[in-house]
Design a protein around this motif. Sequence first.
Motif, PDB file in Angstrom:
ATOM      1  N   ASP A  69       0.836  -1.203   0.000  1.00  0.00           N
ATOM      2  CA  ASP A  69       0.000   0.000   0.000  1.00  0.00           C
ATOM      3  C   ASP A  69       0.869   1.251   0.000  1.00  0.00           C
ATOM      4  OD1 ASP A  69      -2.467  -1.296  -0.023  1.00  0.00           O
ATOM      5  OD2 ASP A  69      -2.402  -1.611   2.148  1.00  0.00           O
ATOM      6  N   SER A  70       2.029   1.160  -0.633  1.00  0.00           N
ATOM      7  CA  SER A  70       2.996   2.258  -0.598  1.00  0.00           C
ATOM      8  C   SER A  70       2.852   3.228  -1.768  1.00  0.00           C
ATOM      9  CB  SER A  70       4.413   1.683  -0.578  1.00  0.00           C
ATOM     10  OG  SER A  70       4.665   0.996  -1.798  1.00  0.00           O
ATOM     11  N   TYR A  71       1.681   3.319  -2.348  1.00  0.00           N
ATOM     12  CA  TYR A  71       1.477   4.198  -3.500  1.00  0.00           C
ATOM     13  C   TYR A  71       0.244   5.066  -3.263  1.00  0.00           C
ATOM     14  CZ  TYR A  71      -1.988   0.639  -4.585  1.00  0.00           C
ATOM     15  OH  TYR A  71      -3.047  -0.225  -4.520  1.00  0.00           O
ATOM     16  N   PRO A  72       0.240   6.265  -3.835  1.00  0.00           N
ATOM     17  CA  PRO A  72      -0.961   7.108  -3.747  1.00  0.00           C
ATOM     18  C   PRO A  72      -2.038   6.560  -4.687  1.00  0.00           C
ATOM     19  CG  PRO A  72       0.836   8.292  -4.829  1.00  0.00           C
ATOM     20  CD  PRO A  72       1.361   6.954  -4.444  1.00  0.00           C
ATOM     21  N   ALA A  73      -3.082   6.004  -4.136  1.00  0.00           N
ATOM     22  CA  ALA A  73      -4.128   5.336  -4.922  1.00  0.00           C
ATOM     23  C   ALA A  73      -4.726   6.255  -5.984  1.00  0.00           C
ATOM     24  CB  ALA A  73      -5.218   4.806  -3.998  1.00  0.00           C
ATOM     25  N   HIS A  74      -4.927   7.508  -5.667  1.00  0.00           N
ATOM     26  CA  HIS A  74      -5.521   8.441  -6.624  1.00  0.00           C
ATOM     27  C   HIS A  74      -4.634   8.597  -7.858  1.00  0.00           C
ATOM     28  CE1 HIS A  74      -6.238  12.550  -8.248  1.00  0.00           C
ATOM     29  NE2 HIS A  74      -7.490  12.124  -8.194  1.00  0.00           N
ATOM     30  N   GLU A  75      -3.323   8.712  -7.651  1.00  0.00           N
ATOM     31  CA  GLU A  75      -2.406   8.878  -8.781  1.00  0.00           C
ATOM     32  C   GLU A  75      -2.320   7.613  -9.626  1.00  0.00           C
ATOM     33  OE1 GLU A  75       1.415  10.508  -7.803  1.00  0.00           O
ATOM     34  OE2 GLU A  75       0.514  12.008  -6.475  1.00  0.00           O
ATOM     35  N   VAL A  76      -2.286   6.457  -8.986  1.00  0.00           N
ATOM     36  CA  VAL A  76      -2.221   5.194  -9.729  1.00  0.00           C
ATOM     37  C   VAL A  76      -3.514   4.978 -10.508  1.00  0.00           C
ATOM     38  CG1 VAL A  76      -2.023   2.686  -9.529  1.00  0.00           C
ATOM     39  CG2 VAL A  76      -0.544   4.163  -8.168  1.00  0.00           C
ATOM     40  N   SER A  77      -4.632   5.323  -9.910  1.00  0.00           N
ATOM     41  CA  SER A  77      -5.917   5.206 -10.599  1.00  0.00           C
ATOM     42  C   SER A  77      -5.936   6.087 -11.848  1.00  0.00           C
ATOM     43  CB  SER A  77      -7.050   5.595  -9.647  1.00  0.00           C
ATOM     44  OG  SER A  77      -8.287   5.468 -10.285  1.00  0.00           O
ATOM     45  N   ARG A  78      -5.399   7.295 -11.737  1.00  0.00           N
ATOM     46  CA  ARG A  78      -5.305   8.194 -12.903  1.00  0.00           C
ATOM     47  C   ARG A  78      -4.422   7.572 -13.982  1.00  0.00           C
ATOM     48  NH1 ARG A  78      -6.598  13.488 -12.975  1.00  0.00           N
ATOM     49  NH2 ARG A  78      -4.773  14.022 -14.242  1.00  0.00           N
ATOM     50  N   CYS A  79      -3.315   6.974 -13.569  1.00  0.00           N
ATOM     51  CA  CYS A  79      -2.400   6.353 -14.540  1.00  0.00           C
ATOM     52  C   CYS A  79      -3.061   5.173 -15.245  1.00  0.00           C
ATOM     53  CB  CYS A  79      -1.110   5.914 -13.855  1.00  0.00           C
ATOM     54  SG  CYS A  79      -0.050   7.292 -13.373  1.00  0.00           S
ATOM     55  N   ILE A  80      -3.839   4.394 -14.514  1.00  0.00           N
ATOM     56  CA  ILE A  80      -4.568   3.283 -15.131  1.00  0.00           C
ATOM     57  C   ILE A  80      -5.569   3.823 -16.153  1.00  0.00           C
ATOM     58  CG2 ILE A  80      -6.252   1.436 -14.721  1.00  0.00           C
ATOM     59  CD1 ILE A  80      -4.832   1.015 -11.975  1.00  0.00           C
ATOM     60  N   GLN A  81      -6.286   4.870 -15.785  1.00  0.00           N
ATOM     61  CA  GLN A  81      -7.258   5.476 -16.694  1.00  0.00           C
ATOM     62  C   GLN A  81      -6.568   6.024 -17.939  1.00  0.00           C
ATOM     63  OE1 GLN A  81      -9.778   8.352 -14.766  1.00  0.00           O
ATOM     64  NE2 GLN A  81     -11.008   8.685 -16.601  1.00  0.00           N
ATOM     65  N   ILE A  82      -5.425   6.665 -17.768  1.00  0.00           N
ATOM     66  CA  ILE A  82      -4.669   7.188 -18.906  1.00  0.00           C
ATOM     67  C   ILE A  82      -4.173   6.033 -19.781  1.00  0.00           C
ATOM     68  CG2 ILE A  82      -2.560   8.411 -19.579  1.00  0.00           C
ATOM     69  CD1 ILE A  82      -3.053  10.179 -17.012  1.00  0.00           C
ATOM     70  N   GLY A  83      -3.695   4.968 -19.142  1.00  0.00           N
ATOM     71  CA  GLY A  83      -3.262   3.787 -19.899  1.00  0.00           C
ATOM     72  C   GLY A  83      -4.391   3.216 -20.736  1.00  0.00           C
ATOM     73  N   LEU A  84      -5.592   3.141 -20.161  1.00  0.00           N
ATOM     74  CA  LEU A  84      -6.746   2.636 -20.907  1.00  0.00           C
ATOM     75  C   LEU A  84      -7.157   3.583 -22.035  1.00  0.00           C
ATOM     76  CD1 LEU A  84      -8.912   1.127 -18.017  1.00  0.00           C
ATOM     77  CD2 LEU A  84      -7.757  -0.128 -19.869  1.00  0.00           C
ATOM     78  N   LEU A  85      -6.999   4.884 -21.830  1.00  0.00           N
ATOM     79  CA  LEU A  85      -7.268   5.836 -22.917  1.00  0.00           C
ATOM     80  C   LEU A  85      -6.319   5.591 -24.089  1.00  0.00           C
ATOM     81  CD1 LEU A  85      -7.812   9.202 -21.010  1.00  0.00           C
ATOM     82  CD2 LEU A  85      -9.511   7.971 -22.368  1.00  0.00           C
ATOM     83  N   CYS A  86      -5.077   5.244 -23.775  1.00  0.00           N
ATOM     84  CA  CYS A  86      -4.052   5.047 -24.805  1.00  0.00           C
ATOM     85  C   CYS A  86      -4.259   3.775 -25.622  1.00  0.00           C
ATOM     86  CB  CYS A  86      -2.660   5.012 -24.172  1.00  0.00           C
ATOM     87  SG  CYS A  86      -2.131   6.594 -23.480  1.00  0.00           S
ATOM     88  N   VAL A  87      -4.950   2.787 -25.054  1.00  0.00           N
ATOM     89  CA  VAL A  87      -5.116   1.508 -25.761  1.00  0.00           C
ATOM     90  C   VAL A  87      -6.533   1.323 -26.305  1.00  0.00           C
ATOM     91  CG1 VAL A  87      -3.262   0.376 -24.490  1.00  0.00           C
ATOM     92  CG2 VAL A  87      -5.600   0.202 -23.632  1.00  0.00           C
ATOM     93  N   GLN A  88      -7.275   2.417 -26.461  1.00  0.00           N
ATOM     94  CA  GLN A  88      -8.626   2.320 -27.008  1.00  0.00           C
ATOM     95  C   GLN A  88      -8.602   1.733 -28.417  1.00  0.00           C
ATOM     96  OE1 GLN A  88     -11.421   5.676 -25.487  1.00  0.00           O
ATOM     97  NE2 GLN A  88      -9.434   6.623 -25.911  1.00  0.00           N
ATOM     98  N   GLU A  89      -9.648   1.025 -28.746  1.00  0.00           N
ATOM     99  CA  GLU A  89      -9.723   0.320 -30.022  1.00  0.00           C
ATOM    100  C   GLU A  89      -9.627   1.251 -31.226  1.00  0.00           C
ATOM    101  OE1 GLU A  89     -12.242  -3.304 -31.967  1.00  0.00           O
ATOM    102  OE2 GLU A  89     -13.186  -2.148 -30.392  1.00  0.00           O
ATOM    103  N   ILE A  90     -10.331   2.354 -31.192  1.00  0.00           N
ATOM    104  CA  ILE A  90     -10.323   3.291 -32.320  1.00  0.00           C
ATOM    105  C   ILE A  90      -9.176   4.273 -32.121  1.00  0.00           C
ATOM    106  CG2 ILE A  90     -11.648   5.055 -33.552  1.00  0.00           C
ATOM    107  CD1 ILE A  90     -14.185   3.556 -32.545  1.00  0.00           C
ATOM    108  N   ALA A  91      -8.251   4.272 -33.063  1.00  0.00           N
ATOM    109  CA  ALA A  91      -7.039   5.087 -32.940  1.00  0.00           C
ATOM    110  C   ALA A  91      -7.355   6.571 -32.761  1.00  0.00           C
ATOM    111  CB  ALA A  91      -6.135   4.880 -34.152  1.00  0.00           C
TER     112      ALA A  91
END
Length: 150
Positions: A69-91
Amino acid sequence: MSPEYAMKGIFSIKSDVFSFGVLLLEIISGKKNNVYFHEDPSISTLIEHVWDLWKKCRALEIVDSSMADSYPAHEVSRCIQIGLLCVQEIASDRPTMSSVVFMLENETKIPTPNQPALIMKRTLKGLESSTSETGSCSINQMTMTVLDPR
């Protein structure tokens, strides 16, 4: 490798964005996308697993267990969301790299990601494929890749 390049040979600046998104999700999870194994046989890639958890509002479960639990959950959640934005099906739905950098550096509102590329649910036999829960599937409905040298 972005799906549009892998399937059709189409390369654009959004291809690099896709690759960045995959790397971001791999760093957060500590697992590689192409050799991801999960207890659910219908999930074959890390991206599929992250998407599944995201839809269930449990995306932080993907974080590498060595992080405890050594990470700021809010920041990691944002990074996951950004990662998912980057891999969207439609370029064209993917952000530009400058937008990605802006989202990472600033506390701005981040759009909700659409379904990632190459999400395909398989039957328990693994021989047949069907559409995912949202009704989408790969462009050519194929699950086999044939490699040819250049």
